[in-house]
Design a protein around this motif. Sequence first.
Motif, PDB file in Angstrom:
ATOM      1  N   VAL A 294     -38.300   1.767   2.147  1.00  0.00           N
ATOM      2  CA  VAL A 294     -38.679   2.691   1.326  1.00  0.00           C
ATOM      3  C   VAL A 294     -37.561   2.659   0.071  1.00  0.00           C
ATOM      4  O   VAL A 294     -38.127   2.604  -0.966  1.00  0.00           O
ATOM      5  CB  VAL A 294     -38.928   4.055   1.870  1.00  0.00           C
ATOM      6  N   ASP A 295     -36.252   2.750   0.403  1.00  0.00           N
ATOM      7  CA  ASP A 295     -35.269   2.757  -0.429  1.00  0.00           C
ATOM      8  C   ASP A 295     -35.061   1.509  -1.327  1.00  0.00           C
ATOM      9  O   ASP A 295     -35.082   1.414  -2.560  1.00  0.00           O
ATOM     10  CB  ASP A 295     -33.964   2.989   0.133  1.00  0.00           C
ATOM     11  N   ALA A 296     -35.221   0.329  -0.573  1.00  0.00           N
ATOM     12  CA  ALA A 296     -35.259  -1.012  -1.088  1.00  0.00           C
ATOM     13  C   ALA A 296     -36.396  -1.354  -2.098  1.00  0.00           C
ATOM     14  O   ALA A 296     -36.094  -1.814  -3.173  1.00  0.00           O
ATOM     15  CB  ALA A 296     -35.203  -2.082   0.089  1.00  0.00           C
ATOM     16  N   LYS A 297     -37.691  -0.816  -1.633  1.00  0.00           N
ATOM     17  CA  LYS A 297     -38.858  -0.846  -2.678  1.00  0.00           C
ATOM     18  C   LYS A 297     -38.444  -0.227  -3.984  1.00  0.00           C
ATOM     19  O   LYS A 297     -38.954  -0.621  -5.105  1.00  0.00           O
ATOM     20  CB  LYS A 297     -40.177  -0.480  -2.011  1.00  0.00           C
ATOM     21  N   LEU A 298     -37.963   0.816  -3.746  1.00  0.00           N
ATOM     22  CA  LEU A 298     -37.605   1.584  -5.066  1.00  0.00           C
ATOM     23  C   LEU A 298     -36.730   1.225  -5.948  1.00  0.00           C
ATOM     24  O   LEU A 298     -36.801   1.024  -7.091  1.00  0.00           O
ATOM     25  CB  LEU A 298     -37.192   3.095  -4.647  1.00  0.00           C
ATOM     26  N   LEU A 299     -35.591   0.637  -5.127  1.00  0.00           N
ATOM     27  CA  LEU A 299     -34.655   0.101  -6.079  1.00  0.00           C
ATOM     28  C   LEU A 299     -35.187  -1.408  -6.522  1.00  0.00           C
ATOM     29  O   LEU A 299     -34.797  -1.712  -7.813  1.00  0.00           O
ATOM     30  CB  LEU A 299     -33.242  -0.250  -5.156  1.00  0.00           C
ATOM     31  N   SER A 300     -35.827  -2.125  -6.056  1.00  0.00           N
ATOM     32  CA  SER A 300     -36.173  -3.414  -6.574  1.00  0.00           C
ATOM     33  C   SER A 300     -37.414  -3.331  -7.541  1.00  0.00           C
ATOM     34  O   SER A 300     -37.317  -4.087  -8.309  1.00  0.00           O
ATOM     35  CB  SER A 300     -36.691  -4.217  -5.338  1.00  0.00           C
ATOM     36  N   ALA A 301     -38.142  -2.193  -7.293  1.00  0.00           N
ATOM     37  CA  ALA A 301     -39.056  -2.205  -8.266  1.00  0.00           C
ATOM     38  C   ALA A 301     -40.173  -3.321  -8.742  1.00  0.00           C
ATOM     39  O   ALA A 301     -40.350  -3.564  -9.788  1.00  0.00           O
ATOM     40  CB  ALA A 301     -38.666  -1.413  -9.752  1.00  0.00           C
ATOM     41  N   GLY A 302     -40.245  -4.106  -7.638  1.00  0.00           N
ATOM     42  CA  GLY A 302     -41.355  -5.031  -7.550  1.00  0.00           C
ATOM     43  C   GLY A 302     -40.601  -6.472  -8.187  1.00  0.00           C
ATOM     44  O   GLY A 302     -41.313  -7.300  -8.354  1.00  0.00           O
ATOM     45  N   ARG A 303     -39.254  -6.543  -8.320  1.00  0.00           N
ATOM     46  CA  ARG A 303     -38.657  -7.651  -8.866  1.00  0.00           C
ATOM     47  C   ARG A 303     -38.368  -8.696  -7.649  1.00  0.00           C
ATOM     48  O   ARG A 303     -37.994  -9.936  -8.058  1.00  0.00           O
ATOM     49  CB  ARG A 303     -37.207  -7.360  -9.627  1.00  0.00           C
ATOM     50  N   HIS A 304     -38.282  -8.375  -6.646  1.00  0.00           N
ATOM     51  CA  HIS A 304     -37.961  -9.122  -5.331  1.00  0.00           C
ATOM     52  C   HIS A 304     -39.279  -9.384  -4.375  1.00  0.00           C
ATOM     53  O   HIS A 304     -40.068  -8.455  -4.260  1.00  0.00           O
ATOM     54  CB  HIS A 304     -36.697  -8.744  -4.755  1.00  0.00           C
ATOM     55  N   THR A 305     -39.335 -10.249  -3.551  1.00  0.00           N
ATOM     56  CA  THR A 305     -39.784 -10.364  -2.253  1.00  0.00           C
ATOM     57  C   THR A 305     -39.193  -9.828  -1.448  1.00  0.00           C
ATOM     58  O   THR A 305     -38.156 -10.300  -0.817  1.00  0.00           O
ATOM     59  CB  THR A 305     -40.258 -12.032  -1.965  1.00  0.00           C
ATOM     60  N   LEU A 306     -39.797  -8.784  -0.577  1.00  0.00           N
ATOM     61  CA  LEU A 306     -38.984  -8.135   0.361  1.00  0.00           C
ATOM     62  C   LEU A 306     -39.697  -8.150   1.488  1.00  0.00           C
ATOM     63  O   LEU A 306     -40.752  -7.920   1.761  1.00  0.00           O
ATOM     64  CB  LEU A 306     -38.769  -6.461   0.174  1.00  0.00           C
ATOM     65  N   VAL A 307     -38.942  -8.547   2.589  1.00  0.00           N
ATOM     66  CA  VAL A 307     -39.509  -9.221   4.005  1.00  0.00           C
ATOM     67  C   VAL A 307     -38.838  -8.105   4.983  1.00  0.00           C
ATOM     68  O   VAL A 307     -37.775  -8.322   5.278  1.00  0.00           O
ATOM     69  CB  VAL A 307     -39.244 -10.528   4.171  1.00  0.00           C
ATOM     70  N   PHE A 308     -39.528  -7.275   5.885  1.00  0.00           N
ATOM     71  CA  PHE A 308     -39.249  -6.554   6.638  1.00  0.00           C
ATOM     72  C   PHE A 308     -39.839  -6.595   8.201  1.00  0.00           C
ATOM     73  O   PHE A 308     -41.150  -7.236   7.994  1.00  0.00           O
ATOM     74  CB  PHE A 308     -39.588  -5.085   6.408  1.00  0.00           C
ATOM     75  N   PRO A 309     -39.414  -6.509   9.306  1.00  0.00           N
ATOM     76  CA  PRO A 309     -39.816  -7.094  10.462  1.00  0.00           C
ATOM     77  C   PRO A 309     -41.024  -5.889  10.891  1.00  0.00           C
ATOM     78  O   PRO A 309     -40.828  -4.953  10.443  1.00  0.00           O
ATOM     79  CB  PRO A 309     -38.884  -6.852  11.563  1.00  0.00           C
ATOM     80  N   ALA A 310     -42.194  -6.365  11.078  1.00  0.00           N
ATOM     81  CA  ALA A 310     -43.172  -5.528  11.442  1.00  0.00           C
ATOM     82  C   ALA A 310     -43.079  -4.477  12.447  1.00  0.00           C
ATOM     83  O   ALA A 310     -43.288  -3.300  12.121  1.00  0.00           O
ATOM     84  CB  ALA A 310     -44.448  -6.359  11.895  1.00  0.00           C
ATOM     85  N   ALA A 311     -42.546  -4.753  13.613  1.00  0.00           N
ATOM     86  CA  ALA A 311     -42.402  -3.638  14.614  1.00  0.00           C
ATOM     87  C   ALA A 311     -40.819  -4.302  15.277  1.00  0.00           C
ATOM     88  O   ALA A 311     -40.721  -5.398  15.799  1.00  0.00           O
ATOM     89  CB  ALA A 311     -43.463  -3.847  15.764  1.00  0.00           C
ATOM     90  N   VAL A 312     -40.131  -3.356  15.309  1.00  0.00           N
ATOM     91  CA  VAL A 312     -38.873  -3.500  15.815  1.00  0.00           C
ATOM     92  C   VAL A 312     -38.803  -2.601  17.281  1.00  0.00           C
ATOM     93  O   VAL A 312     -38.753  -1.540  17.266  1.00  0.00           O
ATOM     94  CB  VAL A 312     -37.665  -2.945  15.148  1.00  0.00           C
ATOM     95  N   ASP A 313     -38.507  -3.439  18.331  1.00  0.00           N
ATOM     96  CA  ASP A 313     -38.542  -3.112  19.789  1.00  0.00           C
ATOM     97  C   ASP A 313     -37.194  -2.685  20.197  1.00  0.00           C
ATOM     98  O   ASP A 313     -37.028  -3.336  21.492  1.00  0.00           O
ATOM     99  CB  ASP A 313     -39.604  -3.770  20.675  1.00  0.00           C
ATOM    100  N   ALA A 314     -36.517  -2.080  19.609  1.00  0.00           N
ATOM    101  CA  ALA A 314     -34.905  -1.722  19.892  1.00  0.00           C
ATOM    102  C   ALA A 314     -34.332  -0.778  19.671  1.00  0.00           C
ATOM    103  O   ALA A 314     -34.962  -0.005  18.675  1.00  0.00           O
ATOM    104  CB  ALA A 314     -34.174  -3.090  19.516  1.00  0.00           C
TER     105      ALA A 314
END
Length: 451
Positions: A294-314
């Motif tokens: 959420v923070d990264a999307k706000l900071l990037s404001a659509g300027r970058h391609t952001l990739v986050f893992p779908a589900a983290v099981d740890a």
Amino acid sequence: MNWLLPRLIAVLIATALGGIAGLMIPGHSVPLFGALLGFACALGVIGVRDTLNGYRLIAWLRGSQEDPAPRDAGLWGELGYRIERSIRLHERSAALERDRLTQFLSAIEASPNGVMLLDARDQIEWCNSLAADHFGLDPQRDRRQPVTNLVRAPAFVSYLQAGRFDAEVLVPDPRGRRTLSVLVRGYGDGLRLVLSQDITEHERSDGMRRDFVANVSHEIRTPLTVLAGFLETMTNLPLTEVERRRVLTLMTQQADRMGTLVSDLLTLAQLEGSPRPHADRWVALGPLFAQVAVDAKLLSAGRHTLVFPAAVDAQIAGAPNELLSAITNLVNNAVRYTPEGGRIELGWKLLAAGAGEVSVADTGPGIAREHLPRLTERFYRVDGSRSRDTGGTGLGLSIVKHVAQRHGGELDIHSELGRGSVFRLVFPAARVRAVAPAVQVALAREERALP
Ligand code: ADP
């Protein structure tokens, strides 16, 4: 005197027997001659016995005296016994003194300071191994050598020669490896006790503290100067509404910058001053990553391609706020330093032997090799103006490294100029556990339900 009486009796009996024998010689009564002969014979026998016994005692005295002294009866027996007793007493008290000295020297050996004893001519009498290490001496070989010939530190030599020992002297190691604090105290008849202490670490942390205070002052002074300038402008110049808004926006930016700096400083102070996070408080990575996203999307404001893992099981055992702060710092750095159109990827991987790794990779400008070892130093920036322009404090990676270490892990940085960077937070197996996503949600609910 129980050796004297038998001798007197023997001499008397021999004399008497000699006298009687002289009387009994038929036709020649010579009792006096007989008595004298008996007396002389008794003395002769005593003399021969004494010579033999005396010889045995001297032979024993010349030897190692490990066996008991000859146990003769009479004079020599008593002499031998008394000499042996005084030797044994002397040996026992010498052994006692030796033990005491050994104990005393072991106590000095165990001292956290270097200790060296000098005689009146500044020759080394004794030194413990720490002093030997401090001054580059050999405790055995250098005994009785003038210390000023062996220690090649001008500060120490002139301090010793000046003879004013009211304060200690700082002695830099000629090889520049360390700094010693040396104190000399006089004792006895012109003897000297030299105490040395390695204060390299102390000096280093003192230097770091001074640098830190200077850096913080500088970092705070810069936005303060800008704010003061704007305030002066607003006070002295008639501004249009547009100009006023622009100045206020810039002032807000500077105030925010100071706020971020203070909050980063407080985070660092808290990390340094609090105990290590619990190893049995499990933090689910899935919700943590979602918050970072959420923070990264706000900071990037659509300027970058952001990739986050779908589900983290740890899960990671530790402090959730610290883990969030570390991962957010890495992702925010990637967003801030990667130019528009770049790609930023947050990842999670289980490593061999159960360790785990959170990674943040970007396609940004990368960092030249020479900067890498210093990146986690406080206030170290590769490009100061770029860092400040994007709201950096120069403390982010220092915080990340602290968090990693407090969780028993480490921060690993791979970067190449023009090829982007990968920052990895590696956690040890003891603090990592894999959990299926459904179980994770249940566990998170359970944790929330706990008092
Ligand atoms: P700052 O607040 O200046 O970003 P950090 O401690 O977070 O301070 O980072 C230290 C320096 O490392 C930064 O000033 C920047 O030069 C460099 N750096 C950090 N992350 C990246 C990245 N993802 N890409 C390029 N440079 C980076």
